[in-house]
Design an enzyme around this catalytic site. Structure first.
Site, short mmCIF file in Angstrom:
data_model
loop_
_atom_site.label_atom_id
_atom_site.label_comp_id
_atom_site.label_asym_id
_atom_site.label_seq_id
_atom_site.Cartn_x
_atom_site.Cartn_y
_atom_site.Cartn_z
N GLN A 1 4.66 -0.44 9.65
CA GLN A 1 4.49 0.81 9.79
C GLN A 1 4.52 1.18 11.50
O GLN A 1 4.47 1.99 12.19
CB GLN A 1 2.79 1.45 10.16
N GLU B 1 -4.25 11.81 5.99
CA GLU B 1 -5.60 11.42 5.17
C GLU B 1 -6.95 12.17 5.67
O GLU B 1 -7.64 11.47 4.82
CB GLU B 1 -5.91 10.92 6.92
N ARG C 1 -5.41 5.20 5.43
CA ARG C 1 -5.51 5.88 5.88
C ARG C 1 -6.21 7.26 6.94
O ARG C 1 -7.19 7.61 6.27
CB ARG C 1 -5.96 7.08 4.28
N CYS C 2 -6.77 6.38 8.10
CA CYS C 2 -8.10 7.24 8.30
C CYS C 2 -7.91 7.02 10.04
O CYS C 2 -6.45 6.36 10.29
CB CYS C 2 -8.80 6.32 8.25
#
Length: 787
Positions: free
Chosen positions: A221, A739, A367-368
């Site tokens: 990523q 998110e 996802r935070c």
């Protein structure tokens, strides 16, 4: 105007450009890549959570036909690759040499002609382990007699991974609690879970011993950040390392860290002089790659005169055996102190300590945005607990306590400045979609018949888009993103990004931004990313940075190109810059709209031999590095409706209403897809997903038979709504949304389950996941299900 100029452009529900190749099976994922002479690597992992390594015998494995090499910690020491930095300034052994510190830790790597021989050879490596006591409970890890996990660190005398970190005003918080008329306390656990992307982690490393060039194929990523780390670890010049990321089958934070397997693949290629490919299997991914959450949170909340006034939080964060949490350097506890949530508090105080345990390293931003998910879960559970104590509707308590629209920009009691919002409006929209009053009447009727129906609410404010250079970096690298834009003579455009997509629709969204800013059809804009030789430096995609940071960079670079085009237009129209006005796709003379020139004609002039503005050398391009002035703060109101089967304790999410305010939406269809995916993940976390360990440190969830993820059967048809409060400092007014659904959905579902059980069974608290066994135990008056 030409036909090409008549096509629709800009923001809107454009179908994703990248989907055409995916649905035809033409995606190019890591395991699709075959290089000449490529060999394969497999990793031997420890069966113990804590054990001393007395010896490693690799002779039998080396004798197996097809095995080219077996690498151990001693070999890596010779190469100078024994240790690697983590993104939290800790160090991690690439291969365990002295002892193993979690089950699944890397012990040796085998390189062979194919992956089957490599895995067979693992069984022939003889490791003499001396088992040691393990500790997998973060509270027990702090006991004075707990086994010392990081005895490799000089001066380490306990299992604290960092000093206690604090935010807020302790004295003011004590005062708020002393003056309160209602106080509620809870111990809340956010259990360890896993991002579990469809495609597991892996790498192909191709080192050329003649040129010193290292080519890496890797689905990560943050390609540029990875390249910098590999340069430091391997001692190679950074410009001699090229990382190429093709299509990635999901990341969710799992593909942010640098894993030992990556360094082993690089070492293997350096040793063998040929490309080395490593792809982990699902059990390896679940047992040893980046986990999320695993927080023990002790909290108190108070109210006075019907309004929330104070919050007190003491947190233990389980970071596993090595501290590899993904978070900005200056915020060792991440953004946990956005624990104030969406409420106008009088005071708050939060303490966080990180602890080493004999578990795989945790703390990825699943996802935070750097621990905000845990903070929102805590505060939203505490608000519901307070509403129960006060015997008031949980929405009424929230509405009385929200930050008001005219208070923005709002500085929280822990020092963050929220940019904009209208929380009351968003909550009302959610109530209208849900038919909230009708739901409460339906619930009363069902309760009279002995049915267990629950209504759960959550409201969240998230801080995304890290981050301002003055505040945020990772490993000393500022969290800025670049964008390069070039318009070709044909009118086609190429925009290069440092962001890295893992399915978010970047190829569509960023093309739409260029289209909106310049009037070029989005299908004529190619988006390039994932190649460190062809994209500008940046810190990658996580923490919902795509649109808040990279999207802003694309907007700014497009405007720079537009400004260049204005100067060329002034030359063509023989007028002054200040006499020109812009409308989508063309500059024209103010007061005479007919006298204008399109972006296409301007581009032709930029590459022609005709006169250009003084100082112009031709071409139409620009480059920027975007340094955001602040985080952006999306928010939302979620309402969940659940039914609990009184005989089986099975929880069914019957309805889920999600109203998100993410500022200006570039492509509403992509936004809705992101919300759908995040809500499904949130349902999984709330109801079934958990990584657990036995007393000896054995991971009990090493496959999808044991680590359950939601399917279409577990999720309802989501009911979505929106409000739009533009971000005042973002060039497009966008805030980010990827998110948000994962942040807001777990507390809504947990609150709904407790709402279903409180009146009939007296259950006022329950930790995730809401499995039938756990819910049944609570219905019987037990705190935990039977083991």
């Amino acid at each position: 105007m030409s036909a090409i100029e008549d096509r629709p452009i800009g923001f809107g529900r454009l179908k994703r450009k990248e989907d055409a190749r995916f649905i035809r099976g033409q995606g190019n994922y890591l395991d699709d890549i075959r290089l000449p002479g490529m060999v394969h690597m497999a990793i031997l992992r420890s069966p113990f959570a804590h054990a001393r390594i007395n010896s490693i015998d690799t002779s039998a494995a080396l004798a197996l036909p097809g095995v080219a090499a077996v690498i151990t910690a001693k070999d890596l020491e010779t190469l100078g690759l024994a240790w690697m930095p983590t993104i939290s300034y800790d160090t991690q052994a690439v291969l365990a040499g002295d002892k193993v510190r979690f089950q699944g830790q890397e012990v040796a790597a085998v390189i062979a002609t194919d992956e089957y021989i490599a895995r067979d050879a693992l069984q022939l490596i003889d490791v003499d382990y001396e088992p040691l006591d393990a500790v997998v409970n973060a509270r027990k890890a702090l006991d004075a007699d707990a086994p010392l996990i990081r005895d490799d660190k000089e001066g380490q005398i306990d299992n604290l991974a960092s000093p206690t970190w604090e935010a807020g005003d302790e004295d003011a918080t004590d005062k708020a609690f002393a003056e309160a008329d209602t106080v509620v306390a809870r111990d809340i656990i956010y259990p360890r879970c896993h991002p579990a992307p469809l495609e597991t982690c892996g790498m192909i490393a191709d080192f050329n011993p003649e040129t010193g060039q290292l080519d890496i194929y890797n689905g990560n990523q943050a390609p540029h950040a990875h390249r910098t780390v590999y340069a430091h670890v391997a001692g190679l010049a950074e410009h001699m390392i090229r990382i190429r990321c093709g299509d990635i089958g999901g990341g969710f934070g799992n593909k942010v860290p640098v894993y030992p397997g990556y360094v082993c693949a690089i070492a293997g290629s350096i040793v063998a002089g040929v490309p080395v490919k490593w792809i982990e299997d699902r059990s390896e991914n679940l047992m040893s790659t980046g986990f999320a959450r695993d927080y023990i949170m002790k909290s108190e909340i108070c109210a006075k005169d019907g309004k929330i006034t104070g919050l007190r939080v003491d947190v233990i964060a389980d970071h596993g055996a090595f501290d590899s949490t993904a978070q900005p350097t200056k915020f060792p506890a991440g953004f946990f102190h956005i624990v104030c949530g969406s409420y106008d508090l009088q005071a708050s105080h939060v303490k966080v300590k990180a602890v080493y345990t004999n578990k795989a390293p945790g703390g990825v931003a699943y996802r935070c945005s750097f621990r905000i998910t845990e903070a929102v879960y805590l505060v939203e559970r505490m608000v519901d607990a307070l509403a129960l104590e006060m015997k008031v509707d949980p929405i009424d308590l929230r509405m009385r306590s929200f930050i008001k629209e005219d208070q923005f920009p709002y500085e929280t009691t822990t020092g963050w400045t929220y940019d904009s919002g209208d929380y009351h409006k968003t909550m009302r929209v959610a109530m209208d979609i849900a038919g909230y009053e009708d739901l409460r009447r339906e619930q009363a009727e069902k309760r009279a018949r002995g049915e267990l129906m629950g209504i759960g609410v959550s409201f969240f404010t998230e801080g995304v888009g890290a981050g301002p250079r003055k505040h945020m970096d990772i490993l000393g690298l500022s969290m800025n993103d670049g964008a390069d834009l070039r318009i070709h003579p044909s009118g086609k455009a190429v925009v290069s990004l440092s962001a890295q997509t893992q399915g978010q629709g970047h190829e569509t969204t960023f093309a739409q931004i260029v289209a909106e800013e310049l009037g070029i059809p989005p299908e004529d804009v190619e988006v390039r990313h994932g190649d460190t030789d062809k994209s500008p430096y940046g810190l990658g995609t996580y923490g919902s940075r795509s649109t808040p940071v990279s999207g802003a960079a694309v907007a700014v670079v497009s405007r720079k190109v537009r400004d260049k085009a204005r100067a060329i237009a002034a030359t063509i129209l023989e007028t002054r810059l200040e006499d020109l006005a812009w409308e989508k796709g063309r500059w024209y003379v103010k007061g005479d709209r007919e006298q204008g020139v399109s972006i296409f004609d301007i581009t032709k002039r930029a590459y022609s031999g005709e006169a250009l503005p003084e100082g112009f050398e031709g071409g139409l391009d620009a480059q920027v590095i975007y340094d955001p002035p602040n985080l952006t703060y999306p928010y939302g109101a979620y309402i969940a409706v659940v039914d609990v089967d009184p005989e089986t304790a099975h929880v069914k999410v019957r309805r889920f209403i999600a109203v998100d305010d993410c500022g200006v939406r570039i492509n509403p269809m992509i936004v809705e897809g992101q919300i759908h995916g995040g809500l499904a993940e949130g349902i999984g976390i709330a109801l079934m997903e958990v990584i657990t360990f036995d007393a000896e440190g054995n991971c009990l969830n090493g496959s999808f038979m044991d680590y359950l993820i939601p399917t279409a059967l577990e999720v309802p048809d989501f009911e979505l709504g929106e409000t739009v409060t533009p971000c005042p400092h973002h060039p497009l007014g966008a805030k980010g949304v990827g998110e948000s659904p994962n942040v807001g959905s777990p507390p809504a579902i947990v609150n709904a389950v407790i709402d279903a059980l409180y009146e009939s069974h007296g259950v006022d608290h329950l930790d995730m996941p809401m499995t039938p066994a756990r819910v049944w135990a609570a219905m019987q008056g037990n705190a935990e299900p039977p083991q």
